[in-house]
Design an enzyme around this catalytic site. Structure first.
Site, short mmCIF file in Angstrom:
data_model
loop_
_atom_site.label_atom_id
_atom_site.label_comp_id
_atom_site.label_asym_id
_atom_site.label_seq_id
_atom_site.Cartn_x
_atom_site.Cartn_y
_atom_site.Cartn_z
N ASN A 44 10.04 -5.18 0.93
CA ASN A 44 9.36 -4.11 0.25
C ASN A 44 9.16 -3.22 1.27
O ASN A 44 8.84 -3.32 2.49
CB ASN A 44 8.08 -4.68 -0.33
CG ASN A 44 7.21 -5.31 0.67
OD1 ASN A 44 7.48 -6.11 1.64
ND2 ASN A 44 5.64 -5.23 0.58
N ILE A 45 9.20 -1.96 0.87
CA ILE A 45 8.93 -0.62 1.75
C ILE A 45 7.94 0.22 1.15
O ILE A 45 8.30 0.87 0.20
CB ILE A 45 10.27 0.08 2.12
CG1 ILE A 45 11.37 -0.73 2.48
CG2 ILE A 45 10.16 1.19 2.90
CD1 ILE A 45 12.87 -0.27 2.58
N GLU A 46 6.55 0.22 1.74
CA GLU A 46 5.74 1.14 1.21
C GLU A 46 5.62 2.46 1.73
O GLU A 46 6.58 2.74 2.80
CB GLU A 46 4.31 0.41 1.63
CG GLU A 46 4.23 -0.94 0.93
CD GLU A 46 2.94 -1.61 1.32
OE1 GLU A 46 2.50 -2.79 0.76
OE2 GLU A 46 2.00 -1.03 2.17
N CYS A 55 9.95 -2.40 -4.24
CA CYS A 55 9.87 -3.72 -3.92
C CYS A 55 11.13 -4.25 -3.17
O CYS A 55 12.08 -3.77 -3.30
CB CYS A 55 9.84 -4.50 -5.15
SG CYS A 55 8.17 -3.84 -6.28
N GLU A 57 12.88 -6.77 -4.13
CA GLU A 57 14.03 -7.15 -5.05
C GLU A 57 15.03 -5.95 -5.26
O GLU A 57 16.11 -5.87 -5.32
CB GLU A 57 13.47 -7.67 -6.49
CG GLU A 57 12.56 -8.82 -6.41
CD GLU A 57 10.95 -8.61 -6.13
OE1 GLU A 57 10.74 -7.80 -5.34
OE2 GLU A 57 10.14 -9.16 -6.90
N CYS A 90 10.47 -4.56 -11.43
CA CYS A 90 11.67 -5.23 -10.91
C CYS A 90 12.45 -6.11 -12.09
O CYS A 90 13.46 -5.87 -11.79
CB CYS A 90 11.40 -6.24 -9.86
SG CYS A 90 10.89 -5.12 -8.26
ZN ZN Z 1 8.74 -5.12 -7.97
#
Ligand code: ZN
Length: 132
Positions: A44-46, A55, A57, A90
């Site tokens: 995940n990359i915020e 996310c 996935e 996702c």
């Molecule tokens: Zn997700």
């Protein structure tokens, strides 16, 4: 599946340390298995603009598809301390490419659950494009 669920789970766990999650501190890793046995990882990359967050996935799918992959069999998702179930966005994203995908999750390696995407998203949206 050439890979055992535990193997994919271990890869997801390993890559989760690379997650960029300074705001939620919720680091997630994913490992996506293609039909021909390749594995694409994701985290995940915020973002400061929360809506721009992606996310783990979807990161794995984006990497794989951009490398020409189109056929997937399973994805493992890992987050420390809890079972990381794919979110609704996702689920729909993955449904586009692999409605039969197997989803491997678990709080620990000893508590792994394997569910189909169809089970998590029984009636996904699809335009039934011819490019699938
Ligand atoms: Zn997700």
């Amino acid at each position: 599946m050439n890979f055992q669920p535990e193997q994919l789970y271990d890869i997801a766990k390993t890559v989760s340390v690379n997650a960029y999650a300074p705001y939620s501190k919720f680091k997630v890793g994913a490992a996506l298995l293609t039909e021909d046995g390749r594995v694409y990882s994701g985290v995940n990359i915020e973002n400061s603009s929360y809506g721009a967050t992606i996310c783990a996935e979807r990161t794995a799918f984006v990497k794989a598809i951009s490398e020409g992959e189109k056929h997937f069999t399973a994805i493992a998702v890992y987050a420390e301390g809890e079972e990381a179930i794919p979110c609704g966005i996702c689920r729909q994203f993955m449904y586009e490419f692999a409605p039969e995908l197997m989803i491997i999750t678990g709080k620990t390696r000893e508590e792994i659950n394997v569910r189909s995407l169809n089970e998590l998203l029984p009636v996904g949206f699809s335009l039934k494009g011819e490019d699938r």
